[in-house]
Design a protein around this motif. Structure first.
Motif, short mmCIF file in Angstrom:
data_model
loop_
_atom_site.label_atom_id
_atom_site.label_comp_id
_atom_site.label_asym_id
_atom_site.label_seq_id
_atom_site.Cartn_x
_atom_site.Cartn_y
_atom_site.Cartn_z
N HIS A 1 0.71 -1.16 0.14
CA HIS A 1 -0.01 -0.01 0.06
C HIS A 1 0.70 1.29 0.01
O HIS A 1 0.63 2.23 -0.79
CB HIS A 1 -1.13 0.28 0.97
CG HIS A 1 -2.21 -0.63 1.19
ND1 HIS A 1 -2.10 -2.27 1.65
CD2 HIS A 1 -3.29 -0.77 0.70
CE1 HIS A 1 -3.20 -2.81 1.53
NE2 HIS A 1 -4.11 -1.80 0.86
N ALA B 1 -6.31 -5.76 2.23
CA ALA B 1 -7.27 -4.45 2.25
C ALA B 1 -6.85 -3.78 3.66
O ALA B 1 -6.78 -4.45 4.59
CB ALA B 1 -8.45 -4.63 1.87
N GLU C 1 -11.08 -1.06 3.63
CA GLU C 1 -11.00 -2.08 2.60
C GLU C 1 -10.40 -1.73 1.30
O GLU C 1 -10.82 -2.26 0.25
CB GLU C 1 -12.69 -2.77 2.48
CG GLU C 1 -13.22 -3.27 3.40
CD GLU C 1 -12.59 -4.40 4.00
OE1 GLU C 1 -11.89 -5.10 3.11
OE2 GLU C 1 -12.60 -4.71 5.31
N SER C 2 -9.81 -0.74 1.19
CA SER C 2 -8.86 -0.51 -0.04
C SER C 2 -7.71 -1.48 -0.08
O SER C 2 -6.95 -1.57 0.74
CB SER C 2 -8.35 0.92 0.15
OG SER C 2 -9.35 1.84 -0.05
N CYS C 3 -7.63 -1.89 -1.19
CA CYS C 3 -6.42 -2.82 -1.61
C CYS C 3 -5.43 -1.87 -2.28
O CYS C 3 -5.61 -0.69 -2.37
CB CYS C 3 -6.89 -3.76 -2.85
SG CYS C 3 -6.85 -3.18 -4.37
N HIS D 1 -6.53 0.37 -5.07
CA HIS D 1 -7.13 1.49 -5.13
C HIS D 1 -6.12 2.65 -4.73
O HIS D 1 -6.38 3.76 -5.00
CB HIS D 1 -7.87 1.44 -3.82
CG HIS D 1 -9.02 0.61 -4.08
ND1 HIS D 1 -9.11 -0.82 -3.55
CD2 HIS D 1 -10.35 1.08 -4.54
CE1 HIS D 1 -10.68 -1.16 -3.93
NE2 HIS D 1 -11.31 -0.11 -4.59
N ARG E 1 -11.53 -5.50 -7.09
CA ARG E 1 -11.72 -5.30 -5.62
C ARG E 1 -12.47 -4.16 -5.30
O ARG E 1 -12.40 -3.16 -5.94
CB ARG E 1 -10.47 -5.25 -4.82
CG ARG E 1 -9.81 -6.70 -5.19
CD ARG E 1 -10.08 -7.60 -3.93
NE ARG E 1 -10.21 -7.11 -2.73
CZ ARG E 1 -8.94 -7.37 -1.89
NH1 ARG E 1 -7.92 -7.93 -2.43
NH2 ARG E 1 -8.79 -6.96 -0.83
N ASP F 1 -13.85 -1.42 -2.27
CA ASP F 1 -13.57 -0.83 -0.87
C ASP F 1 -15.04 -0.63 -0.18
O ASP F 1 -15.99 -1.19 -0.64
CB ASP F 1 -12.95 0.67 -0.89
CG ASP F 1 -13.81 1.62 -1.80
OD1 ASP F 1 -14.86 1.51 -1.81
OD2 ASP F 1 -13.07 2.58 -2.26
#
Length: 263
Positions: free
Chosen positions: A55, A83, A104-106, A109, A135, A137
């Motif tokens: 990330h 995530a 829930e951001s991968c 994102h 995916r 969020d």
């Protein structure tokens, strides 16, 4: 101490272990290098919001395909796919009003919200995990939607269009996916211009329209009724609604009933 994140054991990031900085700390360093990544410890550690080193390298101002590949090569598959579990100040993409990357951001994102990213970065991350492109969020947004904000972030029209086309090439189906408000990427980019009053490159709107023209007549189906004039933008066939307010043009619903505005 081991923390629990969505029932997964997550080691907190250590500044150093045996004199070696953790991968998370290395990826937060503005002077990150491939050599530092290779020497890092605690590769699967996450920050307090569940974000991984991947990330953070995807949010980095100097992100590159080589850095993404180097970090990804050190991570377990479940860490690549991880995530976030909360909103992090490290991922603020609309600073004027404090909007942060939703939970829930991968990693994809985050990458799509980084105007320093390139199509080659997108392809490098996709190679690590092809499922990331689809995916969602916590608000149902796919990684292609954040590209709608690139005009506001100062990206050129060419860069924004290149990212849109690169994402669509990886998975054309994401153009048809709406978030929890049923906004597809085309809806989102029109909302950015017509409702949020944020600069949008007309070339980017045209690119999304050309990739999936049917989006212009798709009716939002989230159970809240018709959009108001502040939230809709009329699309003439083949034309980009650059700088336009809603025109209230009549379109056809899929069931044959008339609707108002392009959604």
């Amino acid at each position: 101490m081991i923390a629990k994140v969505h029932n997964i054991d997550v080691k907190p990031a250590c500044e150093h272990r045996n004199g070696t900085p953790s991968l998370l700390r290395v990826c937060q360093d503005e002077h990150v290098t491939l050599e530092a990544i290779a020497r890092a410890s605690d590769v699967d550690a996450r920050d307090e919001c569940g974000a991984t080193a991947l990330h953070h390298i995807c949010a980095h101002a100097r992100v590159s395909p080589a850095l993404i590949r180097a970090v990804g090569a050190l991570l377990a598959p479940e860490t690549v796919a991880a995530a976030t579990t909360g909103q992090s100040k490290a991922f603020v993409f609309f600073p004027e009003i404090g909007w942060q990357q939703p939970p829930e951001s991968c990693a994809l994102h985050v990458l799509a919200s980084n105007r320093s990213a390139t199509p080659a970065c997108l392809e490098a991350l996709h190679a690590l995990d092809p499922t990331l492109i689809a995916r969602r969020d916590t608000v149902g947004t796919t990684p292609l939607c954040p590209v709608a904000w690139w005009g506001y972030w100062g990206a050129s029209a060419a860069d924004q269009v290149a990212m849109i086309r690169a994402g669509a090439a990886l998975d054309p189906a994401v153009l048809r996916v709406g978030n929890h408000w049923d906004y597809t990427p085309l809806h989102m980019i029109c909302w950015v211009q017509a409702y949020a009053w944020v600069h949008t490159h007309k070339e980017a709107v045209t690119a999304l329209y050309e990739l999936w023209p049917e989006a212009a007549s798709r009716i939002r189906d989230d159970g809240r009724g018709v959009w108001n004039d502040e939230q809709s933008v009329g699309l003439e066939a083949g034309a980009a609604p650059h700088g336009a307010r809603a025109r209230g043009r009549r379109v056809r619903r899929d069931d044959g009933r008339a609707g108002r505005g392009a959604r």
